[in-house]
Design a protein around this motif. Structure first.
Motif, PDB file in Angstrom:
ATOM      1  N   CYS A  76       0.838  -1.193   0.000  1.00  0.00           N
ATOM      2  CA  CYS A  76       0.000   0.000   0.000  1.00  0.00           C
ATOM      3  C   CYS A  76       0.871   1.240   0.000  1.00  0.00           C
ATOM      4  N   ALA A  77       0.377   2.290  -0.650  1.00  0.00           N
ATOM      5  CA  ALA A  77       1.071   3.572  -0.712  1.00  0.00           C
ATOM      6  C   ALA A  77       0.511   4.476   0.373  1.00  0.00           C
ATOM      7  N   VAL A  78       1.374   4.995   1.228  1.00  0.00           N
ATOM      8  CA  VAL A  78       0.932   5.833   2.333  1.00  0.00           C
ATOM      9  C   VAL A  78       2.096   6.715   2.772  1.00  0.00           C
ATOM     10  N   ASP A  79       1.801   7.950   3.126  1.00  0.00           N
ATOM     11  CA  ASP A  79       2.818   8.881   3.602  1.00  0.00           C
ATOM     12  C   ASP A  79       3.063   8.604   5.080  1.00  0.00           C
ATOM     13  N   VAL A  80       4.032   7.733   5.375  1.00  0.00           N
ATOM     14  CA  VAL A  80       4.231   7.305   6.763  1.00  0.00           C
ATOM     15  C   VAL A  80       4.979   8.343   7.589  1.00  0.00           C
ATOM     16  N   ASP A  81       5.783   9.221   6.953  1.00  0.00           N
ATOM     17  CA  ASP A  81       6.620  10.135   7.712  1.00  0.00           C
ATOM     18  C   ASP A  81       6.197  11.596   7.611  1.00  0.00           C
ATOM     19  N   GLY A  82       5.036  11.864   6.978  1.00  0.00           N
ATOM     20  CA  GLY A  82       4.493  13.207   6.946  1.00  0.00           C
ATOM     21  C   GLY A  82       5.223  14.191   6.062  1.00  0.00           C
ATOM     22  N   VAL A 136      -1.857  -5.795   3.817  1.00  0.00           N
ATOM     23  CA  VAL A 136      -1.641  -4.692   4.753  1.00  0.00           C
ATOM     24  C   VAL A 136      -2.483  -3.499   4.315  1.00  0.00           C
ATOM     25  N   CYS A 137      -2.932  -2.694   5.272  1.00  0.00           N
ATOM     26  CA  CYS A 137      -3.671  -1.464   4.966  1.00  0.00           C
ATOM     27  C   CYS A 137      -3.272  -0.395   5.972  1.00  0.00           C
ATOM     28  N   ALA A 138      -3.641   0.852   5.686  1.00  0.00           N
ATOM     29  CA  ALA A 138      -3.270   1.976   6.543  1.00  0.00           C
ATOM     30  C   ALA A 138      -4.511   2.767   6.937  1.00  0.00           C
ATOM     31  N   GLY A 139      -4.458   3.394   8.106  1.00  0.00           N
ATOM     32  CA  GLY A 139      -5.540   4.246   8.593  1.00  0.00           C
ATOM     33  C   GLY A 139      -5.124   4.872   9.908  1.00  0.00           C
ATOM     34  N   ASP A 140      -5.761   5.963  10.283  1.00  0.00           N
ATOM     35  CA  ASP A 140      -5.453   6.623  11.549  1.00  0.00           C
ATOM     36  C   ASP A 140      -6.256   5.942  12.650  1.00  0.00           C
ATOM     37  N   PHE A 141      -5.715   4.863  13.177  1.00  0.00           N
ATOM     38  CA  PHE A 141      -6.459   4.043  14.131  1.00  0.00           C
ATOM     39  C   PHE A 141      -6.456   4.621  15.538  1.00  0.00           C
ATOM     40  N   ASP A 142      -5.427   5.422  15.888  1.00  0.00           N
ATOM     41  CA  ASP A 142      -5.366   5.967  17.249  1.00  0.00           C
ATOM     42  C   ASP A 142      -5.723   7.447  17.307  1.00  0.00           C
ATOM     43  N   SER A 143      -6.257   7.993  16.225  1.00  0.00           N
ATOM     44  CA  SER A 143      -6.810   9.353  16.184  1.00  0.00           C
ATOM     45  C   SER A 143      -5.788  10.440  16.527  1.00  0.00           C
ATOM     46  N   ASP A 189      -1.513   4.792  10.704  1.00  0.00           N
ATOM     47  CA  ASP A 189      -1.023   3.582  11.330  1.00  0.00           C
ATOM     48  C   ASP A 189      -1.184   2.421  10.340  1.00  0.00           C
ATOM     49  N   LEU A 190      -0.774   1.230  10.753  1.00  0.00           N
ATOM     50  CA  LEU A 190      -0.815   0.070   9.866  1.00  0.00           C
ATOM     51  C   LEU A 190      -1.560  -1.087  10.520  1.00  0.00           C
ATOM     52  N   ALA A 191      -2.252  -1.849   9.692  1.00  0.00           N
ATOM     53  CA  ALA A 191      -2.872  -3.101  10.126  1.00  0.00           C
ATOM     54  C   ALA A 191      -2.560  -4.151   9.071  1.00  0.00           C
ATOM     55  N   LEU A 192      -2.186  -5.339   9.508  1.00  0.00           N
ATOM     56  CA  LEU A 192      -1.866  -6.404   8.565  1.00  0.00           C
ATOM     57  C   LEU A 192      -2.466  -7.715   9.039  1.00  0.00           C
ATOM     58  N   VAL A 193      -2.592  -8.637   8.110  1.00  0.00           N
ATOM     59  CA  VAL A 193      -3.052  -9.979   8.445  1.00  0.00           C
ATOM     60  C   VAL A 193      -1.986 -10.990   8.038  1.00  0.00           C
ATOM     61  N   ASN A 222       1.872   4.606  14.495  1.00  0.00           N
ATOM     62  CA  ASN A 222       2.913   5.450  13.919  1.00  0.00           C
ATOM     63  C   ASN A 222       3.208   6.615  14.862  1.00  0.00           C
ATOM     64  N   ASP A 223       4.484   6.960  15.013  1.00  0.00           N
ATOM     65  CA  ASP A 223       4.828   8.105  15.845  1.00  0.00           C
ATOM     66  C   ASP A 223       4.774   9.426  15.074  1.00  0.00           C
ATOM     67  N   GLY A 224       4.361   9.366  13.806  1.00  0.00           N
ATOM     68  CA  GLY A 224       4.285  10.553  12.968  1.00  0.00           C
ATOM     69  C   GLY A 224       5.487  10.750  12.083  1.00  0.00           C
TER      70      GLY A 224
END
Length: 484
Positions: free
Chosen positions: A155-161, A203-210, A215-219, A229-231
């Protein structure tokens, strides 16, 4: 720690009688997609306003030889539910994982795929980046080495802002999760890699902790794992939940409370599991949804137009696609099933014929083709009496849906009386991205669609965006997550 306590929503039932079907699809054209196609991705690659498709094909039956056409098939949409003949790009043996994102920051959508080691899946996969010239012509960049072996999920996601799409990849054969950081021009370098359980699939990404970052979730074979993610792109294991033989994971706001919930598909137990987020990356509320035999992958969209996300699900053993309708609280009910050949493995929802509803494109792994399923559901128009009854008692901005979203999202708001409305989309830095509404509007419940583009018509990058509503003296803001 692996959580085992669950709350099962027992009101889920299977509806099998044709008379109660709420959604209808018509099987459309099929198109050759290379040998053994697998995952696909959708976007407007040639900037003509129509959804296009990219399909990875693995040519596994040719192993250890490399077929001249092995790699990615790109289909350009005509806007009427049909597609042009595929353009082929060679990436090498074994292309399974594929995703789209603006990797070089030029405003158009590029592609990423993997090339496994063809001599026995021992050495790490190569990452292949295809950069788009803006008109749908791709150029393959030099390959770079990853730390995953046998990548099945990406998945493509901006993990480091930093506003650049990075890549998160899973290694099925070496049980790992790998993060590839983007230098901003489409060049990637390995950042981190860590063990993620046996046989990691998706794997997928979403802001799970608001907290405003992804953040990341995988199976993997036995568990659903959550990493926060710490940002800055450093991830910490948050929690895990046991399950069995999971082949797909999807993220959305199923209960429409503003945070990202999760859905996993298990082909071993014939279940779809919905886990509702408490907003802090914990998922204590669980619904088990029985589905047809051996499901493999899913796609989410509002197929019946009721405002709730529904589910389309492939069954690769019985050559079928099932439709389940969402109730808006995390539960789903079986609606209908369609026969489709041969070995449907993955699918994507989108308005491919541009008639205002969500259609499907299905990848058929054994028949080496994609098949179009056009949504023919008739949605009853709202009467004037219904509109009067819907006038709310106060102003309000509702959470967008779907959220997170891929290509477009709906934003609903309430006006208790006529007012001048300003709806503005900002990025996380507070810069204006899009002015959606600047007009006087009547009392009632209103819905506005945002297609993920700026005022200039340029698709924006993966990340967190803010929807700001001002109506008279009323002001409200909601956070939205765009994933590609």
């Amino acid at each position: 720690m692996i959580k085992t306590s669950i709350i099962t929503i027992s009101s889920v039932i299977l509806l099998t009688t044709a008379s109660v079907w709420a959604v209808s699809f018509e099987i459309g054209e099929s198109y050759s997609a290379g040998q053994e196609p697998f995952w696909l991705s959708k976007a407007d690659f040639n900037s003509d306003g129509h959804l296009d498709l990219a399909v990875g094909h693995c040519d596994e039956h040719l192993y250890p030889e490399i077929d001249a056409n092995s790699g990615i098939s790109v289909f350009f949409g005509n806007g009427d539910g049909t597609f042009a003949e595929a353009v082929q790009y060679v990436t090498g043996f074994g292309t399974l994982a594929i995703c789209a994102g603006d990797f070089d920051g030029d405003g158009d959508i590029d592609l990423a795929s993997t090339r496994p080691d063809r001599i026995g899946f021992v050495e790490p996969d190569s990452l292949c980046i295809l950069l788009n010239d803006g008109e749908g012509v791709f150029e393959l960049s030099p390959r770079c080495e990853t730390a995953v072996v046998g990548c099945l999920g990406m998945c493509a996601v901006d993990v480091d802002g930093d506003s650049s799409d990075d890549l998160v990849m899973t290694g099925y054969m070496n049980d790992t999760l790998c993060i590839m950081k983007n230098g901003g021009t489409g060049s990637f370098a390995l950042d981190t890699c860590f063990a993620a359980g046996d046989y990691v699939t998706r794997v997928c990404a979403g802001d799970f902790d608001s907290d405003g970052d992804d953040d990341l979730a995988l199976v993997n074979f036995d568990n659903l794992l959550i990493y926060t993610n710490d940002g800055f792109g450093d991830f910490t294991f948050a929690d895990g939940y046991s399950n069995s033989d999971q082949t797909d994971i999807l993220v959305s706001d199923f209960d429409r409370d503003g945070d990202g919930d999760l859905m996993t598909v298990s082909q071993a137990t014939d279940l779809v599991t919905v886990r509702l987020n408490s907003g802090d990356a914990t998922f204590p509320f669980t619904a088990y949804i029985p589905v047809p035999f051996m499901p493999f992958s899913g796609a989410l969209a509002d197929f019946d137009g009721d405002g709730n996300e529904d589910l389309a699900l492939t069954c690769h053993v019985w050559d079928s696609v099932s439709i389940l309708l969402g109730t808006g609280d995390g539960a789903f009910v079986m609606d209908s099933k369609y026969s489709i050949a041969d070995r449907p493995i993955s699918l994507e929802a989108g308005d491919y014929d541009e008639d205002g509803d969500y259609d499907l494109v299905v990848v058929n792994n054994y028949s080496n083709e994609i098949t179009i399923m056009l949504n023919t559901t008739v949605v009853t128009d709202v009467t004037e009496e219904d509109k009067v009854a819907e006038v709310p008692s106060s102003f309000g901005l509702r959470q967008n849906y779907p959220n997170p979203f891929n290509s477009s999202t709906n934003i609903q708001f309430d006006l208790s009386q006529r007012a001048f409305v300003e709806m503005t989309i900002y990025n996380i830095a507070g810069q204006v991205v899009r002015y959606l509404v600047t007009e006087e509007m009547s009392a009632g419940v209103h819905t506005v669609e945002w297609n993920g583009s700026s005022d200039a018509g340029v698709p924006v990058a993966t990340g967190i965006y803010l929807c700001h509503l001002k109506a008279g003296d009323f002001v409200s803001m909601k956070k939205m997550a765009l994933l590609k």
